[in-house]
Every structure is written in C-alpha cells, then in structure tokens.
Design a protein around this motif. Structure first.
Motif, PDB file in Angstrom:
ATOM      1  N   ASP A  42     -12.642   4.565  24.738  1.00 39.73           N
ATOM      2  CA  ASP A  42     -12.146   3.381  25.552  1.00 39.73           C
ATOM      3  C   ASP A  42     -11.924   2.114  24.480  1.00 39.73           C
ATOM      4  N   ALA A  43     -12.910   1.508  24.482  1.00 37.90           N
ATOM      5  CA  ALA A  43     -13.298  -0.201  24.012  1.00 37.90           C
ATOM      6  C   ALA A  43     -12.607   0.101  22.183  1.00 37.90           C
ATOM      7  N   ILE A  44     -13.563   0.627  21.939  1.00 40.13           N
ATOM      8  CA  ILE A  44     -12.816   1.028  20.707  1.00 40.13           C
ATOM      9  C   ILE A  44     -11.404   0.705  20.120  1.00 40.13           C
ATOM     10  N   PHE A  45     -10.908   2.791  20.303  1.00 40.83           N
ATOM     11  CA  PHE A  45      -9.190   2.989  20.691  1.00 40.83           C
ATOM     12  C   PHE A  45      -8.270   2.234  21.739  1.00 40.83           C
ATOM     13  N   SER A  71     -13.775  15.753  24.831  1.00 38.66           N
ATOM     14  CA  SER A  71     -15.253  15.794  24.651  1.00 38.66           C
ATOM     15  C   SER A  71     -15.454  14.145  24.114  1.00 38.66           C
ATOM     16  N   LEU A  72     -15.018  13.848  23.257  1.00 36.88           N
ATOM     17  CA  LEU A  72     -15.393  12.681  22.775  1.00 36.88           C
ATOM     18  C   LEU A  72     -15.841  11.867  23.567  1.00 36.88           C
ATOM     19  N   THR A  73     -16.515  10.783  23.952  1.00 40.52           N
ATOM     20  CA  THR A  73     -17.136  10.040  24.370  1.00 40.52           C
ATOM     21  C   THR A  73     -17.676   8.372  24.178  1.00 40.52           C
ATOM     22  N   GLU A  74     -17.855   8.229  22.679  1.00 41.99           N
ATOM     23  CA  GLU A  74     -18.162   6.991  22.803  1.00 41.99           C
ATOM     24  C   GLU A  74     -18.546   7.631  20.629  1.00 41.99           C
ATOM     25  N   VAL A  75     -18.049   6.242  20.155  1.00 46.85           N
ATOM     26  CA  VAL A  75     -18.340   6.569  18.272  1.00 46.85           C
ATOM     27  C   VAL A  75     -19.488   6.365  17.844  1.00 46.85           C
ATOM     28  N   SER A  76     -19.876   7.149  16.782  1.00 44.32           N
ATOM     29  CA  SER A  76     -21.362   6.662  15.993  1.00 44.32           C
ATOM     30  C   SER A  76     -21.497   6.130  14.852  1.00 44.32           C
ATOM     31  N   GLN A  77     -22.219   5.636  14.763  1.00 38.69           N
ATOM     32  CA  GLN A  77     -22.114   4.415  13.356  1.00 38.69           C
ATOM     33  C   GLN A  77     -22.747   6.270  12.195  1.00 38.69           C
ATOM     34  N   ASP A  78     -22.415   7.367  12.509  1.00 36.76           N
ATOM     35  CA  ASP A  78     -22.822   8.255  11.145  1.00 36.76           C
ATOM     36  C   ASP A  78     -22.041   9.124  10.912  1.00 36.76           C
ATOM     37  N   ASP A  79     -20.973   9.178  12.021  1.00 37.81           N
ATOM     38  CA  ASP A  79     -19.834   9.923  11.650  1.00 37.81           C
ATOM     39  C   ASP A  79     -18.788   9.231  11.452  1.00 37.81           C
ATOM     40  N   ASN A  92      -8.572  -3.978  17.344  1.00 39.59           N
ATOM     41  CA  ASN A  92      -9.276  -5.051  17.387  1.00 39.59           C
ATOM     42  C   ASN A  92     -10.753  -4.787  17.833  1.00 39.59           C
ATOM     43  N   LEU A  93     -11.694  -4.781  17.065  1.00 38.15           N
ATOM     44  CA  LEU A  93     -13.069  -4.581  17.692  1.00 38.15           C
ATOM     45  C   LEU A  93     -13.802  -5.290  18.167  1.00 38.15           C
ATOM     46  N   GLY A  94     -12.803  -6.922  17.719  1.00 35.21           N
ATOM     47  CA  GLY A  94     -13.763  -8.010  18.251  1.00 35.21           C
ATOM     48  C   GLY A  94     -14.918  -8.509  17.062  1.00 35.21           C
ATOM     49  N   ASP A  95     -16.324  -8.778  17.778  1.00 32.80           N
ATOM     50  CA  ASP A  95     -17.513  -9.272  17.182  1.00 32.80           C
ATOM     51  C   ASP A  95     -18.371  -7.855  16.897  1.00 32.80           C
ATOM     52  N   SER A  96     -18.935  -7.883  15.936  1.00 27.86           N
ATOM     53  CA  SER A  96     -19.313  -6.241  15.433  1.00 27.86           C
ATOM     54  C   SER A  96     -20.141  -6.761  14.536  1.00 27.86           C
TER      55      SER A  96
END
Length: 179
Positions: A42-45, A71-79, A92-96
């Motif tokens: 929800d935050a990322i997209f 089933s996708l609830t959060e994103v991962s750095q390696d996917d 718009n991801l803001g400060d990352s």
C-alpha cells in the motif's frame, strides 16, 4: 550529511531524497535499488489506481475499490516485479535508503534452478559478467523488459560471453534470470 539529513561517513548508505519510479501504460518489469522504511504494498504502490496489479515470483496483488488483494503484502530488495498499470504514473517513494548495503548487509540472492525474478540492487549500470562474477557459469540466460541475453561463454565468440540485446543490468529494472 546526506540528502535526508543522516550523518555518517559511508557513501553507500546515502539516502535518496524524493525517490521516484516512473511507470508506463501496460506492464513494467521493475525492482528497487532504494526503499523507504515502509515497504508495504500500500505504501509503495499508493499512486496506482483500481485495476492495477503487481506480480512477483509466486506472489501477486490487485487493487480493487482502493484496497489491495492478494498474497503480495510488501516488496523485497532482492525481488523483481511486473507492475501493470492502466495509465502512466510515477511511484513517489519519498526518502529512500539504498538496498545494496542496508541494515541487513549486502543483498544476497537465493537462486533456484530455472527461472528467478530478481532485482538489480544498484543505481548505476553494470555489465552482466561484471555483476554476476563467478556465478556467471551457472546462468543460462537473462531477460529484461523487451530485451534478453544468452550466456554463450567467451569460447563461443559472444561479446564477453553474452549474445543478445541485454548487455547490462540497469538500476530500477527487474530481470528473469535462468539458472
């Protein structure tokens, strides 16, 4: 002090202020070289409208009536992720913070035999062979959005051992890696 007000002497952790990811109409094969603290779908997209969907390897979600289902609830750095949108938009991801050297350490991939939907965890481009290092011998092919490369091995005359239109990993793109 980096762009987000964090003070340290390590450039690999420098924050990216107001990080954005542009998306074109249709399917976009993306990954994230930097992520905010909240990595929930929800935050990322949040900018995506109803009817948009996100598919990862073995997981997925669709936005209906303002809610995410799947089933996708959060994103991962390696996917890597296929993001399908009905109109062009920008995430718009803001400060990352960069994911290549985060609190968990370097990004480490668990590559299975066959197809693997992976990220590229750096902002700058890198030639395929350079990025894969010694693991290159275990890679059959790599596909990106609209491009691919077959590992020919340098003994078969391919440039740096690769044949095809994909020559380098690019920050923000996702990839199918065939092991």
């Amino acid at each position: 002090i980096d762009d987000c007000g964090e003070c340290d002497d390590t450039s690999t952790t420098d924050c990216i202020a107001n990080h954005t990811v542009p998306l074109e109409v249709g399917a976009n094969l993306i990954s994230f070289y930097a992520l905010p603290e909240d990595v929930s779908i929800d935050a990322i997209f949040t900018e995506l409208i109803n009817g948009s969907g996100v598919i990862g390897q073995g997981v997925g979600a669709i936005k209906l009536n303002g809610q995410w289902y799947g089933s996708l609830t959060e994103v991962s750095q390696d996917d890597g992720y296929w993001v399908k949108v009905v109109e062009a938009t920008t995430l718009n991801l803001g400060d990352s913070k960069p994911v290549s050297y985060d609190a968990d350490g370097e990004v480490t991939y668990s590559i299975a035999f066959g197809n693997n939907l992976i990220s590229y965890p750096f902002q700058t481009s890198q030639a395929l062979g350079d990025a894969l290092g010694a693991a290159v011998a275990n890679i059959y092919a790599i596909a990106g959005q609209g491009m691919a490369a077959l590992n020919t091995g340098t003994e078969l005359g391919g440039e740096d051992g690769w044949a095809g239109s994909l020559t380098a990993f690019e920050g923000g793109n996702g990839y199918w890696l065939v092991s």
